[in-house]
Motif scaffolding. Structure first.
Motif, short mmCIF file in Angstrom:
data_model
loop_
_atom_site.label_atom_id
_atom_site.label_comp_id
_atom_site.label_asym_id
_atom_site.label_seq_id
_atom_site.Cartn_x
_atom_site.Cartn_y
_atom_site.Cartn_z
N ILE A 299 20.37 50.69 -52.59
CA ILE A 299 19.54 51.20 -52.98
C ILE A 299 19.73 52.98 -53.09
O ILE A 299 19.50 53.92 -54.45
CB ILE A 299 18.08 50.98 -52.78
N PRO A 300 19.93 53.36 -52.11
CA PRO A 300 20.45 54.86 -52.06
C PRO A 300 21.25 55.27 -53.05
O PRO A 300 21.19 56.41 -53.89
CB PRO A 300 20.83 55.11 -50.58
N THR A 301 22.31 54.58 -53.40
CA THR A 301 23.66 54.81 -54.23
C THR A 301 22.68 54.73 -55.88
O THR A 301 23.15 55.82 -56.48
CB THR A 301 24.57 53.99 -54.16
N LEU A 302 21.95 53.70 -55.89
CA LEU A 302 21.31 53.49 -57.23
C LEU A 302 20.47 54.86 -57.40
O LEU A 302 20.33 55.31 -58.64
CB LEU A 302 20.82 52.30 -57.40
N ALA A 303 19.50 55.04 -56.42
CA ALA A 303 18.70 56.13 -56.64
C ALA A 303 19.16 57.46 -56.91
O ALA A 303 18.63 58.25 -57.97
CB ALA A 303 17.70 56.26 -55.20
N VAL A 304 20.26 57.83 -56.42
CA VAL A 304 21.01 59.10 -56.86
C VAL A 304 21.40 59.04 -58.23
O VAL A 304 21.64 60.00 -58.99
CB VAL A 304 21.95 59.45 -55.73
N LEU A 305 22.21 58.02 -58.35
CA LEU A 305 22.82 57.76 -59.79
C LEU A 305 21.52 58.03 -60.75
O LEU A 305 21.68 58.57 -61.92
CB LEU A 305 23.41 56.52 -59.98
N ALA A 306 20.41 57.27 -60.40
CA ALA A 306 19.12 57.52 -61.51
C ALA A 306 18.90 58.87 -61.65
O ALA A 306 18.48 59.12 -62.79
CB ALA A 306 18.13 56.58 -60.83
N ARG A 328 14.22 55.46 -45.21
CA ARG A 328 15.06 55.69 -46.49
C ARG A 328 14.24 56.11 -47.58
O ARG A 328 14.84 56.93 -48.54
CB ARG A 328 16.15 54.64 -46.70
N VAL A 329 13.16 55.52 -47.91
CA VAL A 329 12.40 55.68 -49.00
C VAL A 329 12.05 57.02 -48.89
O VAL A 329 12.14 58.04 -49.96
CB VAL A 329 11.17 54.85 -49.09
N GLN A 330 11.50 57.55 -47.91
CA GLN A 330 10.93 59.03 -47.57
C GLN A 330 12.43 59.92 -47.53
O GLN A 330 12.20 61.28 -48.09
CB GLN A 330 10.33 59.19 -46.08
N ALA A 331 13.47 59.60 -47.12
CA ALA A 331 14.58 60.52 -47.26
C ALA A 331 15.00 60.44 -48.17
O ALA A 331 15.34 61.68 -48.79
CB ALA A 331 15.50 59.77 -46.18
N LEU A 332 15.12 59.66 -49.43
CA LEU A 332 15.25 59.58 -50.69
C LEU A 332 14.52 60.73 -51.36
O LEU A 332 14.95 61.45 -52.18
CB LEU A 332 15.59 58.22 -51.39
N TYR A 333 13.37 60.52 -51.08
CA TYR A 333 12.32 61.45 -51.90
C TYR A 333 12.40 62.84 -51.38
O TYR A 333 12.42 63.64 -52.15
CB TYR A 333 10.70 60.74 -51.45
N ASP A 334 12.68 62.94 -50.24
CA ASP A 334 12.92 64.45 -49.74
C ASP A 334 14.16 65.04 -50.27
O ASP A 334 14.07 66.09 -50.71
CB ASP A 334 12.96 64.22 -48.00
N GLY A 335 15.29 64.09 -50.25
CA GLY A 335 16.38 64.65 -50.75
C GLY A 335 16.52 64.94 -52.38
O GLY A 335 16.83 65.86 -52.84
N LEU A 336 15.81 64.17 -53.18
CA LEU A 336 16.01 64.15 -54.55
C LEU A 336 15.06 65.36 -54.85
O LEU A 336 15.45 66.00 -55.82
CB LEU A 336 15.63 63.01 -55.12
N PHE A 380 24.03 61.09 -51.36
CA PHE A 380 23.87 62.47 -51.69
C PHE A 380 25.23 63.13 -52.02
O PHE A 380 25.22 64.20 -52.82
CB PHE A 380 22.91 63.22 -50.90
N ALA A 381 26.22 62.59 -51.82
CA ALA A 381 27.45 63.27 -51.95
C ALA A 381 27.81 63.17 -53.44
O ALA A 381 28.61 63.75 -54.13
CB ALA A 381 28.73 62.63 -51.09
N LEU A 382 27.13 61.84 -54.02
CA LEU A 382 27.51 61.92 -55.02
C LEU A 382 26.65 62.59 -55.90
O LEU A 382 27.27 63.06 -57.31
CB LEU A 382 26.66 60.32 -55.68
N ALA A 383 25.45 63.31 -55.85
CA ALA A 383 25.01 64.14 -56.32
C ALA A 383 25.60 65.49 -56.32
O ALA A 383 25.87 66.24 -57.54
CB ALA A 383 23.46 64.46 -55.90
N GLY A 384 26.48 65.59 -55.40
CA GLY A 384 27.45 66.82 -55.44
C GLY A 384 28.50 66.84 -56.53
O GLY A 384 29.05 67.69 -56.55
N LEU A 385 28.72 65.52 -56.94
CA LEU A 385 29.61 65.41 -58.09
C LEU A 385 29.35 66.23 -59.30
O LEU A 385 30.04 66.55 -60.15
CB LEU A 385 30.12 63.95 -58.41
#
Length: 421
Positions: A299-306, A328-336, A380-385
């Motif tokens: 899910i973290p991978t898919l969330a950043v891709l989304a 991880r729900v909160q961490a994804l929310y904070d990071g995005l 989040f390294a994926l977002a850096g791409l």
């Protein structure tokens, strides 16, 4: 005090192309290590993962009298009497959830007292449902907080009978009891108290691994397994590549319209997270709603891709993600939202990613708190791409399951800048 370590991924200017072999499956490696330790004789585990989590497991087994040799970077050779011995000290297992949960059940077979402990993150991860199931089955197992540290007082013998477990919070509880059950003096039934089970596909992985080591398991109904008192037989076992690790490479390929050869067919994975491949293949037109219950680590991978999709994506059934290495729900929310305010919202245990393809090619100043969670760093390294200026804290935490992650990206032509300690 020195500055905390960070890594910044420099967005590549071209599609990523090359070959990267993912590491061995963490989930299968830790199952196979334990089963080999419970088997009399010598087992050779090939294609294995060498990472923090598997080092904690192998180290604990050594403390309990098992010989674990490592002749090369992807092999464990395990020699055991088939009986775990009481260790002279507490088993420290870091934040390795599989190691703590699987061993909490397995040390029921030890004649003596075993204490299982971990780091401060592990002290927040619940284990009480498993302890209740063990106690109801006659095992003395306790924790002051419902989280590690845990104390198990084993008698050296496990009578036949029945374990009942609520598997809704984690399938690892179910897997722990199933692997223990083959060590009984008589048949043991493992039964779910409800039909919900987190990532049932991981239970299937457990059963496949058990059978490879000689266990006999019969499915009595949808929620009950009967495990024969066969014990385990030493065997040579080939571990497949890690599907969770593969998701980062699949997503990197999709984000850059590249071509990355993993050296294994996409349909060769038996792990649940491989289901993420179908959603990644839809990018940038991913499904509007994705159920995360059966592929939690993807899910973290898919969330950043989304975040770069053409339309918003709602991720549902994420309660289990709140009790992983971090929430991880909160961490994804904070990071995005550090990347762009309003990029994600949370409704209960659902995460809604408000896709914004216009983010690609922009520059931000976003510091991503990974909470020492390997999956937060890697996703989040994926977002850096696609976006410049994303600074990921504690990059070394990827060592938990994918120590070579940053080198893998570099081999594809991705530049990374490390700063701090």
């Amino acid at each position: 005090m020195s500055a905390p370590a960070t890594v910044t991924v420099v967005p590549p200017t071209q599609a990523l192309q090359g070959r990267v072999a993912p590491p061995g499956s963490k989930s299968i490696t830790n199952r196979a290590l334990l089963l080999a330790a419970l088997a009399k004789g010598t087992s050779r585990l090939s294609g294995a993962l060498k990472s923090d989590d598997t080092r904690y497991m192998s180290g604990a087994l050594r403390l309990m009298g098992v010989t674990v040799e490592e002749p090369d970077a992807t092999t464990f050779v395990v020699t055991s009497s088939g009986q775990l011995q009481a260790p002279a000290e507490a088993l420290f297992l870091g934040n390795a959830g599989t190691a703590v949960r699987f061993l909490t059940a397995a040390v029921s077979t030890v004649a003596g007292t075993v204490v299982l402990d971990g780091d401060h993150y592990m002290h927040k991860r619940p284990i009480e449902p498993l302890l209740r199931a063990l106690r109801a089955g006659g095992v003395q197992a306790s924790s002051a907080t419902g989280c590690p540290p845990v104390t198990v007082q084993g008698s050296g013998l496990l009578p036949g009978g029945r374990f009942e477990i609520d598997g809704g919070l984690s399938s690892q509880y179910v897997s722990a009891l199933l692997m223990l059950a083959a060590c009984g003096q008589g048949p043991i039934d493992v039964a779910l108290t409800g039909k919900d089970i987190g990532a049932r596909g991981y239970v299937d992985l457990t059963l496949a691994c058990m059978r490879a080591f000689g266990a006999q398991v019969q499915m009595l109904d949808d929620v009950t397994w009967r495990v024969a008192p066969t014990g385990y037989q030493a065997t040579d076992y080939l571990i497949e590549p890690d599907a969770s690790a593969a998701t980062y490479l699949w997503a990197a390929e999709a984000l850059t319209v590249g071509r990355i050869d993993l050296g294994v067919a996409n349909d060769a994975f038996t792990q649940p997270d491989a289901h993420a491949r179908q959603f990644i293949a839809q990018f940038p037109r991913m499904a509007a709603e994705i159920d995360g219950s059966q592929m939690q680590d993807a899910i973290p991978t898919l969330a950043v891709l989304a975040a770069f999709n053409q339309a918003p994506v709602r991720f549902t059934q994420l309660a289990n993600l709140r009790v992983k290495e971090c929430d991880r729900v909160q961490a994804l929310y904070d990071g995005l939202n550090a990347i762009r305010p309003g990029l994600a919202t949370v409704e209960g245990d659902d995460l809604i990613v408000h896709a914004d393809p216009s983010l690609a090619g922009t520059e931000v100043q976003a510091s991503i708190d990974t909470h020492s969670d390997h999956r937060m760093a890697m996703c989040f390294a994926l977002a850096g791409l696609k976006v410049a200026g994303i600074h990921i804290q504690d990059p070394a935490c990827v060592g938990k399951t994918y120590p070579d992650y940053w080198n893998a990206l570099a081999s594809l032509g991705v530049q990374t800048r490390f700063t701090g300690a």
